[in-house]
Design a protein around this motif. Structure first.
Motif, PDB file in Angstrom:
ATOM      1  N   ASP A  50       0.842  -1.220  -0.115  1.00 23.10           N
ATOM      2  CA  ASP A  50      -0.028  -0.073   0.106  1.00 23.10           C
ATOM      3  C   ASP A  50       0.773   1.189  -0.039  1.00 23.10           C
ATOM      4  N   ASN A  51       0.612   2.015  -1.039  1.00 16.05           N
ATOM      5  CA  ASN A  51       1.498   3.371  -1.125  1.00 16.05           C
ATOM      6  C   ASN A  51       0.662   4.417  -0.420  1.00 16.05           C
ATOM      7  N   SER A  52      -0.642   4.266   0.304  1.00 11.00           N
ATOM      8  CA  SER A  52      -1.591   5.373   0.554  1.00 11.00           C
ATOM      9  C   SER A  52      -1.090   6.355   1.458  1.00 11.00           C
TER      10      SER A  52
ATOM     11  N   ASP B 214      -0.363   6.313  -9.523  1.00  9.46           N
ATOM     12  CA  ASP B 214       0.523   5.690  -8.704  1.00  9.46           C
ATOM     13  C   ASP B 214       1.323   4.877  -9.839  1.00  9.46           C
ATOM     14  N   ALA B 215       2.677   5.105 -10.022  1.00  6.98           N
ATOM     15  CA  ALA B 215       3.465   4.191 -10.904  1.00  6.98           C
ATOM     16  C   ALA B 215       3.438   2.561 -10.526  1.00  6.98           C
ATOM     17  N   ALA B 216       3.105   2.531  -9.388  1.00 10.01           N
ATOM     18  CA  ALA B 216       3.261   0.954  -8.888  1.00 10.01           C
ATOM     19  C   ALA B 216       2.019   0.065  -9.394  1.00 10.01           C
ATOM     20  N   THR B 217       1.030   0.836  -9.607  1.00 11.02           N
ATOM     21  CA  THR B 217      -0.565   0.191  -9.816  1.00 11.02           C
ATOM     22  C   THR B 217      -1.122   0.695 -11.068  1.00 11.02           C
ATOM     23  N   HIS B 218      -0.499   1.622 -12.075  1.00 10.40           N
ATOM     24  CA  HIS B 218      -1.135   2.153 -12.952  1.00 10.40           C
ATOM     25  C   HIS B 218      -0.933   1.281 -14.266  1.00 10.40           C
ATOM     26  N   VAL B 219      -2.147   1.074 -14.786  1.00 12.65           N
ATOM     27  CA  VAL B 219      -2.017   0.283 -16.064  1.00 12.65           C
ATOM     28  C   VAL B 219      -1.461   1.006 -17.268  1.00 12.65           C
ATOM     29  N   PHE B 220      -0.450   0.653 -17.609  1.00 13.42           N
ATOM     30  CA  PHE B 220       0.267   1.232 -18.793  1.00 13.42           C
ATOM     31  C   PHE B 220      -0.103   0.347 -20.027  1.00 13.42           C
TER      32      PHE B 220
ATOM     33  N   ASP C 226       6.337  -0.999  -2.214  1.00 17.68           N
ATOM     34  CA  ASP C 226       6.965  -2.302  -2.843  1.00 17.68           C
ATOM     35  C   ASP C 226       7.834  -1.917  -4.031  1.00 17.68           C
ATOM     36  N   PRO C 227       9.071  -1.630  -3.842  1.00 19.48           N
ATOM     37  CA  PRO C 227       9.773  -1.202  -4.955  1.00 19.48           C
ATOM     38  C   PRO C 227       9.770  -2.245  -6.154  1.00 19.48           C
ATOM     39  N   THR C 228       9.905  -3.577  -5.555  1.00 19.92           N
ATOM     40  CA  THR C 228      10.163  -4.644  -6.734  1.00 19.92           C
ATOM     41  C   THR C 228       8.749  -4.597  -7.482  1.00 19.92           C
ATOM     42  N   GLY C 229       7.832  -4.567  -6.957  1.00 21.61           N
ATOM     43  CA  GLY C 229       6.397  -4.519  -7.676  1.00 21.61           C
ATOM     44  C   GLY C 229       6.460  -3.545  -8.603  1.00 21.61           C
TER      45      GLY C 229
ATOM     46  N   PRO D 201      16.126   1.115   7.083  1.00 30.04           N
ATOM     47  CA  PRO D 201      16.665   1.536   5.881  1.00 30.04           C
ATOM     48  C   PRO D 201      16.140   1.408   4.509  1.00 30.04           C
ATOM     49  N   GLU D 202      15.334   0.481   4.695  1.00 34.66           N
ATOM     50  CA  GLU D 202      14.448   0.073   3.483  1.00 34.66           C
ATOM     51  C   GLU D 202      13.086   0.845   3.367  1.00 34.66           C
ATOM     52  N   ASP D 203      12.830   1.422   4.478  1.00 36.28           N
ATOM     53  CA  ASP D 203      11.278   2.088   4.535  1.00 36.28           C
ATOM     54  C   ASP D 203      11.334   3.262   3.409  1.00 36.28           C
ATOM     55  N   PRO D 204      10.150   3.404   2.813  1.00 38.81           N
ATOM     56  CA  PRO D 204      10.167   4.369   1.951  1.00 38.81           C
ATOM     57  C   PRO D 204      10.503   5.717   2.422  1.00 38.81           C
ATOM     58  N   GLY D 205      11.063   6.670   1.620  1.00 39.49           N
ATOM     59  CA  GLY D 205      11.960   7.668   2.097  1.00 39.49           C
ATOM     60  C   GLY D 205      13.035   8.129   1.236  1.00 39.49           C
TER      61      GLY D 205
END
Length: 284
Positions: free
Chosen positions: A7-9, A106-112, A131-134, A182-186
């Protein structure tokens, strides 16, 4: 391509609230501050006339407008961001005649549309995915085969004096913020080279390369010492530490920041060290 991602909310709310307004107030100035980094990014991106380019986390649109200039009328520049206020400003800045468009998503979920871009570029816009990998797997689906991704991200916080010098001064007067992983979004979530490689490898990219860029950036943008001090109160690590604190604590923190920065001024400039990764990868 759409993937199930974390979730990127939280980040979406952040970039549509007070943070967006603060960044917009300083948007033109930050384009000047980051100009040497932007130039290094585009030098690596090697954009050509006629290319279709996606600008991820485009903010106020300065980088997207530059992409449009480089790809020319036969190309296409698309800026994507989660921040509605920033995209409104970007649309106002862009010339109606430019080959440019902006998408609130949201680049993570947008349907391109599959394989709809030749290149993906980002200046500090990809470190905030839950979830940067996703997210990068989703973005890879938007690239043609052989398409490339080129982005900048910050290296370790301790190497970035432009953030840490004001923060250390402020922390003499205000409490530390809760520690983030260290891997939390930021801003510094991609500081570790091994993590960046792991994320891009797992997302399906190949030929992953990271180049370290060390330079000084003028946080005053040539506008004088007080401009630099004002910026540290509005954006960056020191501003986050001071946010919501009582007025007397904020005033004391600003006084400490001013004292720490004063010896570093050079005329109307205030150059401080910055440490950046320029990351490149290819969609096989």
């Amino acid at each position: 391509m759409k993937t199930d991602t974390a979730d990127n909310s939280e980040q979406i709310a952040f970039w549509n609230g007070a943070a967006a307004r603060r960044w917009l107030d300083l948007d033109a100035k930050q384009d000047v501050v980051f100009a040497p980094i932007t130039e290094a990014l585009f030098e690596r991106a090697r954009l050509a006339a006629g290319e279709r380019v996606l600008d991820v986390g485009c903010g106020g649109g300065g980088t997207t407008i530059e992409i449009a200039r480089r790809v020319g009328p036969s190309g296409r520049a698309v800026g994507l961001d989660v921040s509605g206020p920033m995209l409104e400003a970007a649309r106002r800045r862009a010339s109606p005649e430019s080959p440019i468009a902006f998408i609130l998503a949201d680049a993570a979920t947008h349907v391109f549309a599959p394989a709809s871009f030749d290149a993906l570029v980002s200046r500090f816009g990809v470190m905030f995915f839950a979830d940067p990998t996703g997210a990068f797997a989703n973005l890879r689906g938007a690239l043609r085969r052989g398409g490339r991704v080129v982005f900048t991200c910050w290296r370790a916080a301790k190497l970035n004096a432009w953030q840490m010098t004001p923060l250390r001064a402020a922390l003499r007067c205000v409490p530390r913020l809760p520690e983030r992983g260290p891997e939390d979004p930021g801003p510094f979530s991609f500081a570790d080279e091994a993590r960046v490689r792991r994320v891009l490898d797992r997302a399906g990219f190949v030929k992953v390369e990271l180049a370290a860029l060390d330079l000084e950036i003028d946080i005053a943008a040539g506008l004088g010492f007080e401009s630099a001090v004002t910026t540290t109160q509005s954006i960056g690590a020191a501003s986050r530490a001071m946010e919501g604190r009582p007025d007397h604590e904020r005033a004391a923190a600003v006084a400490e920041i001013r004292a720490a920065l004063a010896p570093l001024r050079r005329g109307d400039t205030l150059p401080l060290g910055a440490a950046v990764w320029i990351v490149e990868a290819v969609n096989p």
